[in-house]
Design a protein around this motif. Structure first.
Motif: not given
Length: 135
Positions: A22-32, A51-69
């Motif tokens: 599964l590929e999750a392609r993020w686009n920009g800033v997103i609220a927590p 699925v046995t694999g995961w693709v986190a496409d973070d290329r266009r992801l905005g900042p993510v708060a430490p608490r969300d990580l």
């Protein structure tokens, strides 16, 4: 490749190869709250599609708060493990703040997770690795 879901901030795609990813392609800033809802939707779809694999496409992801990580590390990763994810590919974020935070979270998680976790800059390589087509 099959598109499963498309939102302004996220596109989910299913890839088939030796395994499924599964590929999750993020686009920009997103609220927590939206990030957490969308991430749980990703996990639910990953389980539904086996699925046995995961693709986190973070290329266009905005900042993510430490608490969300921290939430992802303590809540989401265990679900992925429970439901059979063995490879987690992350496409590097372009935003320097996102890149630092995500890289640190990956570094901390890599030592404790029972699945392979790798960073990529090439999306084709990340997808092939996550699907198990390359070692």
């Amino acid at each position: 490749m099959q598109r499963l879901v498309s939102y302004p901030y996220l596109e989910l795609t299913l890839h088939d190869g030796a395994g499924r990813a599964l590929e999750a392609r993020w686009n920009g800033v997103i609220a927590p709250a939206a990030l957490r809802r969308a991430t749980l939707e990703c996990v639910t779809l990953a389980r539904a599609h086996g699925v046995t694999g995961w693709v986190a496409d973070d290329r266009r992801l905005g900042p993510v708060a430490p608490r969300d990580l921290a939430w992802i590390a303590t809540y989401v990763f265990p679900l992925l493990i429970k439901w059979g994810v063995r490879r987690f590919a992350r496409l590097e974020a372009v935003d320097p703040r996102s890149q630092r935070g995500l890289a640190l979270a990956q570094e901390m998680a890599a030592h404790t997770l029972p699945f392979a976790l790798r960073s990529f800059t090439d999306p084709h390589e990340a997808r092939a690795w996550a699907c198990g087509d390359i070692l």
